[in-house]
Scaffold this active site. Structure first.
Site, PDB file in Angstrom:
ATOM      1  CB  SER A   1      -8.213  -5.286  -4.713  1.00 17.59           C
ATOM      2  OG  SER A   1      -9.557  -5.529  -4.364  1.00 17.59           O
TER       3      SER A   1
ATOM      4  CG  ASN B   1      -7.199  -2.233  -6.885  1.00 16.18           C
ATOM      5  OD1 ASN B   1      -6.191  -2.893  -6.672  1.00 16.18           O
ATOM      6  ND2 ASN B   1      -7.734  -1.429  -5.962  1.00 16.18           N
ATOM      7  CG  PHE B   2     -11.197  -4.649 -12.423  1.00  9.80           C
ATOM      8  CD1 PHE B   2     -10.466  -4.468 -13.590  1.00  9.80           C
ATOM      9  CD2 PHE B   2     -11.088  -5.865 -11.761  1.00  9.80           C
ATOM     10  CE1 PHE B   2      -9.650  -5.473 -14.096  1.00  9.80           C
ATOM     11  CE2 PHE B   2     -10.277  -6.881 -12.259  1.00  9.80           C
ATOM     12  CZ  PHE B   2      -9.557  -6.686 -13.426  1.00  9.80           C
TER      13      PHE B   2
ATOM     14  CG  ASP C   1      -2.031   0.998   1.149  1.00  9.80           C
ATOM     15  OD1 ASP C   1      -2.406   1.397   0.028  1.00  9.80           O
ATOM     16  OD2 ASP C   1      -2.545   1.403   2.207  1.00  9.80           O
TER      17      ASP C   1
END
Length: 261
Positions: free
Chosen positions: A81, A84-85, A36
């Site tokens: 993730s 994240n799309f 992150d």
């Protein structure tokens, strides 16, 4: 944590010495990272978001090498993730291109994976990726299938809830076919990480100061996993951020094995 005040030759010596000292103690079998802080790193350094993600891939290779030198058998990294799309199309497209390029680069310059006998597993709903990324995944995985010594799990596109749901669906389907009862062990055995041969998770590390798991390895974290948070942004994360985490792990292992009075 910066080490720029050390001359490069001395820095290498200090790093090698530190690794040898750490390796003398108990070493975790499986370490996972929530990588992150790439975007905040980019903003901090007045860079484009894509440059932050690219720096994150460089950090992954650097940290992977440290882990392999410590004989950590399995490294898992939360690379993308499913959620994240939902980011902007430009950022998603840039991430897809970066993933394709870095996977192919990993194959072309795979001396690190070959040297340490690393098998690459890409874990998640890979069918959600564009075909060029899927092709790069297949190529990268195939090139490391003969490696048996260590494991690198790139979790992408992944969420833990999806992994658990998929495992339960598989178990139920098998139970219907064989007329048996689904157990906790069945669900555990059918998790994507375990299908890839990963040992139990010993340490989960999240960088950038955020203190949440973000739907990552939730089942795996439930049993005896040490969860560590660091304020360092992922692209800056290195050995000197990792040392106190490993020392804390070793201290707890020694305390656990010490005879009770």
């Amino acid at each position: 944590m910066t080490s720029g005040w050390l001359p490069h030759s001395l820095l290498g010596y200090v790093q090698d010495f530190a690794l040898k000292v750490l390796a003398a103690g108990p070493i975790p079998r499986h370490v996972a990272f929530v990588m992150d802080g790439n975007r905040r790193y980019a903003r901090k350094h007045n860079k484009q978001i894509q440059q932050g993600h690219s720096a994150g891939f460089v950090a992954l290779r650097r940290v992977l090498e440290v882990c392999l030198k410590l004989n950590i058998r399995c490294v898992s990294a939360y690379a993308f993730s499913i959620e994240n799309f939902k980011r902007s199309p430009d950022e998603v497209d840039a991430l897809m291109k970066l993933a394709e390029d870095k996977l192919l680069e990993l194959c072309q310059h795979g001396n690190l994976l070959d040297e340490y006998g690393v098998r690459l597993n890409v874990i998640g709903r890979t069918e959600m990726f564009p075909e060029p990324v899927q092709a790069a995944i297949r190529k990268a995985e195939a090139m490391t299938r003969q490696n048996k010594r260590s494991i690198l799990n790139l979790c992408m596109p992944y969420t833990s809830r999806d992994e658990i749901t998929t495992s339960v669906e598989t178990c139920v389907r098998k139970a219907v076919e064989t007329d048996c009862i689904v157990t906790e062990k069945d669900i555990n055995d059918n998790l994507l990480t375990n299908l890839g041969g990963s040992p139990p998770l010993d340490i989960l590390i999240r960088t950038s100061g955020v203190k949440r798991l973000s739907d990552y390895l939730l089942w795996q974290c439930c049993e005896d996993t040490q969860i560590q948070y660091t304020d360092t942004y992922w692209p800056d994360f290195g050995l000197f951020d990792f040392i106190p985490i490993i020392l804390d792990y070793q201290r707890k292992m020694w305390a656990k094995s010490a005879p009770s009075s």
